[in-house]
Design an enzyme around this catalytic site. Sequence first.
Site, PDB file in Angstrom:
ATOM      1  N   HIS A 206       0.916  -1.261   0.199  1.00  0.00           N
ATOM      2  CA  HIS A 206       0.078  -0.357   0.047  1.00  0.00           C
ATOM      3  C   HIS A 206       0.813   1.426   0.088  1.00  0.00           C
ATOM      4  CE1 HIS A 206       1.092  -0.301   4.525  1.00  0.00           C
ATOM      5  NE2 HIS A 206       0.679   1.605   4.577  1.00  0.00           N
TER       6      HIS A 206
HETATM    7  C1  UD1 Z   1      -2.272   5.671   5.038  1.00  0.00           C
HETATM    8  C2  UD1 Z   1      -0.771   6.240   5.810  1.00  0.00           C
HETATM    9  C3  UD1 Z   1      -0.045   5.484   5.631  1.00  0.00           C
HETATM   10  C4  UD1 Z   1      -0.150   4.294   6.702  1.00  0.00           C
HETATM   11  C5  UD1 Z   1      -1.604   3.557   5.971  1.00  0.00           C
HETATM   12  C6  UD1 Z   1      -1.960   2.383   6.842  1.00  0.00           C
HETATM   13  C7  UD1 Z   1      -0.867   8.840   5.661  1.00  0.00           C
HETATM   14  C8  UD1 Z   1       0.406   9.664   5.138  1.00  0.00           C
HETATM   15  N1  UD1 Z   1      -0.391   7.555   4.820  1.00  0.00           N
HETATM   16  O1  UD1 Z   1      -2.373   5.606   4.349  1.00  0.00           O
HETATM   17  O2  UD1 Z   1       1.127   6.062   6.416  1.00  0.00           O
HETATM   18  O3  UD1 Z   1       0.566   3.328   6.383  1.00  0.00           O
HETATM   19  O4  UD1 Z   1      -2.455   4.892   6.260  1.00  0.00           O
HETATM   20  O5  UD1 Z   1      -3.168   1.165   5.574  1.00  0.00           O
HETATM   21  O6  UD1 Z   1      -1.579   9.040   6.463  1.00  0.00           O
HETATM   22  N2  UD1 Z   1      -9.028   4.970   0.768  1.00  0.00           N
HETATM   23  C9  UD1 Z   1     -10.203   3.658   0.430  1.00  0.00           C
HETATM   24  N3  UD1 Z   1     -11.303   3.443   1.973  1.00  0.00           N
HETATM   25  C10 UD1 Z   1     -10.547   3.392   2.816  1.00  0.00           C
HETATM   26  C11 UD1 Z   1      -9.424   4.046   3.110  1.00  0.00           C
HETATM   27  C12 UD1 Z   1      -8.498   4.705   2.119  1.00  0.00           C
HETATM   28  O7  UD1 Z   1     -10.727   3.572  -0.874  1.00  0.00           O
HETATM   29  O8  UD1 Z   1     -11.192   2.851   3.533  1.00  0.00           O
HETATM   30  C13 UD1 Z   1      -8.470   5.449  -0.223  1.00  0.00           C
HETATM   31  C14 UD1 Z   1      -8.299   6.710   0.119  1.00  0.00           C
HETATM   32  O9  UD1 Z   1      -9.686   7.018  -0.580  1.00  0.00           O
HETATM   33  C15 UD1 Z   1      -7.435   7.388  -1.024  1.00  0.00           C
HETATM   34  C16 UD1 Z   1      -6.256   5.850  -0.801  1.00  0.00           C
HETATM   35  O10 UD1 Z   1      -6.790   4.579  -0.252  1.00  0.00           O
HETATM   36  O11 UD1 Z   1      -6.994   7.250  -2.113  1.00  0.00           O
HETATM   37  C17 UD1 Z   1      -5.390   6.363   0.097  1.00  0.00           C
HETATM   38  O12 UD1 Z   1      -5.282   7.095   1.705  1.00  0.00           O
HETATM   39  P1  UD1 Z   1      -5.033   7.342   2.808  1.00  0.00           P
HETATM   40  O13 UD1 Z   1      -5.747   7.074   4.021  1.00  0.00           O
HETATM   41  O14 UD1 Z   1      -4.464   8.583   1.652  1.00  0.00           O
HETATM   42  O15 UD1 Z   1      -2.977   6.602   2.290  1.00  0.00           O
HETATM   43  P2  UD1 Z   1      -3.022   5.320   2.485  1.00  0.00           P
HETATM   44  O16 UD1 Z   1      -2.858   4.970   1.690  1.00  0.00           O
HETATM   45  O17 UD1 Z   1      -4.252   4.545   3.486  1.00  0.00           O
HETATM   46  N1  UDP Z   2      -4.372  -5.741   8.414  1.00  0.00           N
HETATM   47  C1  UDP Z   2      -5.445  -6.334   8.810  1.00  0.00           C
HETATM   48  N2  UDP Z   2      -5.455  -6.467   7.639  1.00  0.00           N
HETATM   49  C2  UDP Z   2      -5.637  -6.996   6.423  1.00  0.00           C
HETATM   50  C3  UDP Z   2      -3.252  -5.845   5.985  1.00  0.00           C
HETATM   51  C4  UDP Z   2      -3.326  -5.372   7.892  1.00  0.00           C
HETATM   52  O1  UDP Z   2      -6.000  -6.336  10.027  1.00  0.00           O
HETATM   53  O2  UDP Z   2      -5.758  -7.320   4.929  1.00  0.00           O
HETATM   54  C5  UDP Z   2      -2.962  -5.319  10.187  1.00  0.00           C
HETATM   55  C6  UDP Z   2      -2.019  -5.672   9.898  1.00  0.00           C
HETATM   56  O3  UDP Z   2      -2.127  -7.030  10.795  1.00  0.00           O
HETATM   57  C7  UDP Z   2      -1.524  -4.558  10.527  1.00  0.00           C
HETATM   58  C8  UDP Z   2      -1.674  -3.824  10.148  1.00  0.00           C
HETATM   59  O4  UDP Z   2      -3.063  -4.089   9.884  1.00  0.00           O
HETATM   60  O5  UDP Z   2      -1.516  -4.563  12.444  1.00  0.00           O
HETATM   61  C9  UDP Z   2      -1.055  -2.265   9.587  1.00  0.00           C
HETATM   62  O6  UDP Z   2      -1.491  -2.295   8.839  1.00  0.00           O
HETATM   63  P1  UDP Z   2      -1.549  -0.996   7.867  1.00  0.00           P
HETATM   64  O7  UDP Z   2      -0.179  -2.032   6.691  1.00  0.00           O
HETATM   65  O8  UDP Z   2      -2.203  -0.773   6.967  1.00  0.00           O
HETATM   66  O9  UDP Z   2      -0.417  -0.114   8.190  1.00  0.00           O
HETATM   67  P2  UDP Z   2       1.436  -0.014   8.286  1.00  0.00           P
HETATM   68  O10 UDP Z   2       1.322   0.078   9.440  1.00  0.00           O
HETATM   69  O11 UDP Z   2       2.201   0.398   6.758  1.00  0.00           O
HETATM   70  O12 UDP Z   2       1.349   1.951   9.046  1.00  0.00           O
END
Ligand code: UD1
Ligand code: UDP
Length: 356
Positions: A206
């Site tokens: 991601h």
């Molecule tokens: C965010 C965090 C990242 C973290 C990740 C965990 C920042 C800068 N990044 O990244 O550090 O590792 O979360 O997963 O804060 N989206 C959906 N549905 C959702 C969530 C997101 O469709 O439930 C889409 C959003 O519309 C957007 C994209 O995913 O287009 C990215 O979401 P965003 O929250 O901006 O960043 P993440 O990549 O999720």
């Molecule tokens: N995780 C989850 N379901 C998934 C993928 C990840 O519950 O389908 C959990 C994972 O086990 C961990 C957390 O989400 O506890 C990590 O989140 P993510 O990878 O989104 O963010 P990051 O840790 O990189 O910030």
Amino acid sequence: MKILTVVGARPQFIKAAVLSREISKHENISEVIIHTGQHFDKNMSDIFFEEMEIPKPDYNLEVNSLSHGAMTGRMLEKIENAIIKEKPNLVVVYGDTNSTLAGALTAKKLNIKVAHIEAGLRSFNMEMPEEINRVLTDRISDFLFCPTETSVKNLLNEGFNSSNANMHNVGDIMLDSALFYSKISSKKSKIIQNLDLCDFALCTIHREENTDNPERLASIINALNNINNHCKVIVPLHPRTKKKINNIKVKPIFKIIEPVGYFDIIEMLKHCKIVLTDSGGLQKEAYFFGKPCITLRKETEWIELVEKGFNKLAGHDSQTILSSFNELLKKNMDFNIKLYGDGKTGERIINILIEH
Ligand code: UD1
Ligand code: UDP
């Protein structure tokens, strides 16, 4: 004491679950939860509140799907309104997302103390949005709860010993979570049986640097397609990656599923052979559950895993990912060392906060 917790993204729910449970053991501490709304799909948000029994957020600010500046800015404004209304003694933030920075900055500008859980982690890559959030949040936090020795050293190197911050190596709160929920996950999750999983590679992708660069994403998909010919690959796909994966030339031949809840991911971690990921949290969970990990990035904040040989940094290059896969599966690893504390991080944090 009134604690106001700011969460917004999946990994923050998993960390906050631990502290909320600790807080509920103390009659004289109350908690108000603000969900910024950054993550909003059922499988990225509600499922964690339900499964992990996290109290329902008092506020949902519904700020999401925006550029970094717009997202952080709107959060600042809305969090400020809530803090002014709630008048907490302390604001708690987790990790390195835009919700983290917005929570810390708003609180600090209102002269409310800030506790940062997962302080001091560094990738030393200032192109990562998360690195900017970490550095800035640490700089304005009053309590710096570090998960590792390395994170303490990082802060010392940045001159934190001479500041007024309260710095503590408390261990990693995600270990508390993994230990607690892994006792019940096999009863709650049926994913292994339902998907008939055995000897598989668990993968998540991601990171903006991978998803938003079509060549890098294609190179990773290529490697996973190759691995899938020898070992079934299963990918619970982050919505960010889902939006991008159809736009690249190479088509995935491995199994893609919706993001899963915490019980399912724990069961998948318990039963898989190896983890491939660009997630921060999953790198450690691979280690907690005794699985080797290939990190699909060039650097990691969890450097001790690489130093001890549990984790290999492969970046996005197909060949490097494949050779890392072959190398790690041949290695005998002893996971019996404690790199992340004793699983009592939540209790330790609350005790420190009570003392102060
Ligand atoms: C965010 C965090 C990242 C973290 C990740 C965990 C920042 C800068 N990044 O990244 O550090 O590792 O979360 O997963 O804060 N989206 C959906 N549905 C959702 C969530 C997101 O469709 O439930 C889409 C959003 O519309 C957007 C994209 O995913 O287009 C990215 O979401 P965003 O929250 O901006 O960043 P993440 O990549 O999720
Ligand atoms: N995780 C989850 N379901 C998934 C993928 C990840 O519950 O389908 C959990 C994972 O086990 C961990 C957390 O989400 O506890 C990590 O989140 P993510 O990878 O989104 O963010 P990051 O840790 O990189 O910030």
